[in-house]
Scaffold this active site. Structure first.
Site, PDB file in Angstrom:
ATOM      1  CB  THR A   1       0.275  -3.672   6.388  1.00 48.71           C
ATOM      2  OG1 THR A   1      -0.956  -3.791   5.682  1.00 48.71           O
ATOM      3  CG2 THR A   1       0.769  -2.247   6.367  1.00 48.71           C
ATOM      4  CG  ASP A   2      -2.570  -7.488   3.716  1.00 49.81           C
ATOM      5  OD1 ASP A   2      -2.982  -6.767   4.650  1.00 49.81           O
ATOM      6  OD2 ASP A   2      -3.120  -7.539   2.604  1.00 49.81           O
TER       7      ASP A   2
ATOM      8  CB  THR B   1      -0.919  -0.022   1.236  1.00 54.63           C
ATOM      9  OG1 THR B   1      -1.756  -1.157   1.131  1.00 54.63           O
ATOM     10  CG2 THR B   1      -1.774   1.219   1.343  1.00 54.63           C
TER      11      THR B   1
HETATM   12  N1  ASP Z   1      -2.660  -5.564   0.778  1.00 50.08           N
HETATM   13  C1  ASP Z   1      -1.636  -4.605   1.074  1.00 50.08           C
HETATM   14  C2  ASP Z   1      -0.303  -5.327   1.132  1.00 50.08           C
HETATM   15  O1  ASP Z   1      -0.108  -6.066   2.044  1.00 50.08           O
HETATM   16  C3  ASP Z   1      -1.919  -3.971   2.365  1.00 50.08           C
HETATM   17  C4  ASP Z   1      -0.922  -2.946   2.829  1.00 50.08           C
HETATM   18  O2  ASP Z   1       0.175  -2.827   2.342  1.00 50.08           O
HETATM   19  O3  ASP Z   1      -1.274  -2.212   3.782  1.00 50.08           O
HETATM   20  O4  ASP Z   1       0.489  -5.161   0.233  1.00 50.08           O
END
Ligand code: ASP
Length: 322
Positions: A100-101, A17
């Site tokens: 983040t995932d 993200t």
């Molecule tokens: N789906 C995204 C990822 O993990 C979520 C994020 O980065 O916050 O790349």
């Protein structure tokens, strides 16, 4: 610790993200991750050269993906790139931008693969780069600050001003900016105003230089240090009364980041001019004052008002038994 000058910090980008874009600035969920390249992420940080303090930045786009789709092949490539850069003597540390995932999984994998003696700092964002207030640029800047800190080694994660260790870090919230927790272990530290504050003070000497004075001196002759609080309509007469009664020190619990009601502040400045030692703390139960007030000296070590009273009392003890 001595920090070598003019080293390198390496930024390895993997997508997420932090590199995501949406059509509308108000859209925090309907975006596509992994759209901006590493140079675009760095270009969004105006304060970057200040944080680098003469270090060079090297960047590499390792992959460009949404970390929900992370796979072992990418992990192997990432570990190889980290190992390559960590082996260079002029590389101070590595920052990895990541979704983040699955950040917590990559953090542990890299810790187990590399056992690095230099910092490897993963960072991320909960909002896409196109948001009204994206969190990615600050997180990336904070991660670079941590990667340059001489105290650091091992794999860490930096998000929303908090530093987590690879073993404990976990994504605990699907939306809010402060989405990560270290559970019972708590964060390893915080990044505040471009400075790292570690939770563990390590080798700080926990004996006051004047301790012997408190063994020897009758308690009736210990310095009188009073505690005051700043609050709505705070009354300066309490300061005047204390000074008239012979107080030697005052520790004040200020509001917020050590702010003081103007009437109380004027009285405290006057007390200082009359020889009373004044120290500032915060009423807030967590964190500590960031920066220095121009008028009052901040108590050391982020101590609470009650513990700061003890330290100031010991500081004011002199060898003569008066
Ligand atoms: N789906 C995204 C990822 O993990 C979520 C994020 O980065 O916050 O790349």
């Amino acid at each position: 610790m001595y920090a070598k000058k003019n080293q390198k910090v390496v930024v390895l980008a993997t997508g997420g993200t932090i590199a995501g874009t949406a059509t509308h600035a108000s859209d925090h969920t309907g975006y596509t991750a992994g759209q901006l390249n590493v140079q675009q992420l760095l270009d969004a940080i105006p304060a970057l050269s200040d944080a680098l303090q003469g270090d060079a930045l090297v960047c590499e786009q390792v992959v460009q993906l949404d970390s929900k789709d992370m796979d072992h092949a990418t992990w192997q490539t990432l570990a190889q790139r980290c190992a390559h850069w960590l082996s260079q003597s002029d590389v101070r540390g590595i920052v990895i931008t990541h979704g983040t995932d699955t950040l917590e999984e990559t953090a542990w994998f890299l810790q187990m693969m590399l056992g690095p003696t230099k910092p490897v700092v993963l960072t991320c964002a909960m909002r896409p780069a196109t948001a009204l207030m994206p969190d990615g640029p600050q997180n990336l800047l904070d991660a670079i600050t941590v990667a340059r800190d001489a105290m650091v080694h091992g794999v860490l994660a930096v998000c929303a001003g908090r530093i987590h260790g690879a073993r404990d870090v976990q994504k605990v919230h699907p939306y809010r900016l402060d989405a990560f927790s270290s559970g019972d272990a708590g964060p390893r530290g915080w990044v505040e105003q471009g400075r790292v504050r570690w939770a563990d003070l390590g080798g700080w000497p926990m004996v006051h230089a004047n301790a012997q004075q408190a063994f020897d001196r009758p308690v009736a002759q210990w310095p009188w240090v009073a505690v005051l609080h700043s609050h709505t309509n705070a009354d300066p007469r309490q300061v005047h009364a204390l000074v008239a009664a012979g107080v030697q020190g005052i520790v004040l619990a200020g509001t917020g980041n050590g702010t003081v009601h103007h009437s109380l502040l004027a009285a405290l400045i006057q007390a200082q001019a009359q020889g009373v030692a004044v120290r500032l703390t915060t009423r807030c139960g967590e964190g500590q004052i960031v920066g220095q007030s121009a008028d009052l000296q901040t108590a050391p070590l982020g101590l609470s008002v009650y513990k700061a009273r003890i330290s100031l009392m010991l500081t004011l003890m002199t060898s003569s038994l008066s």
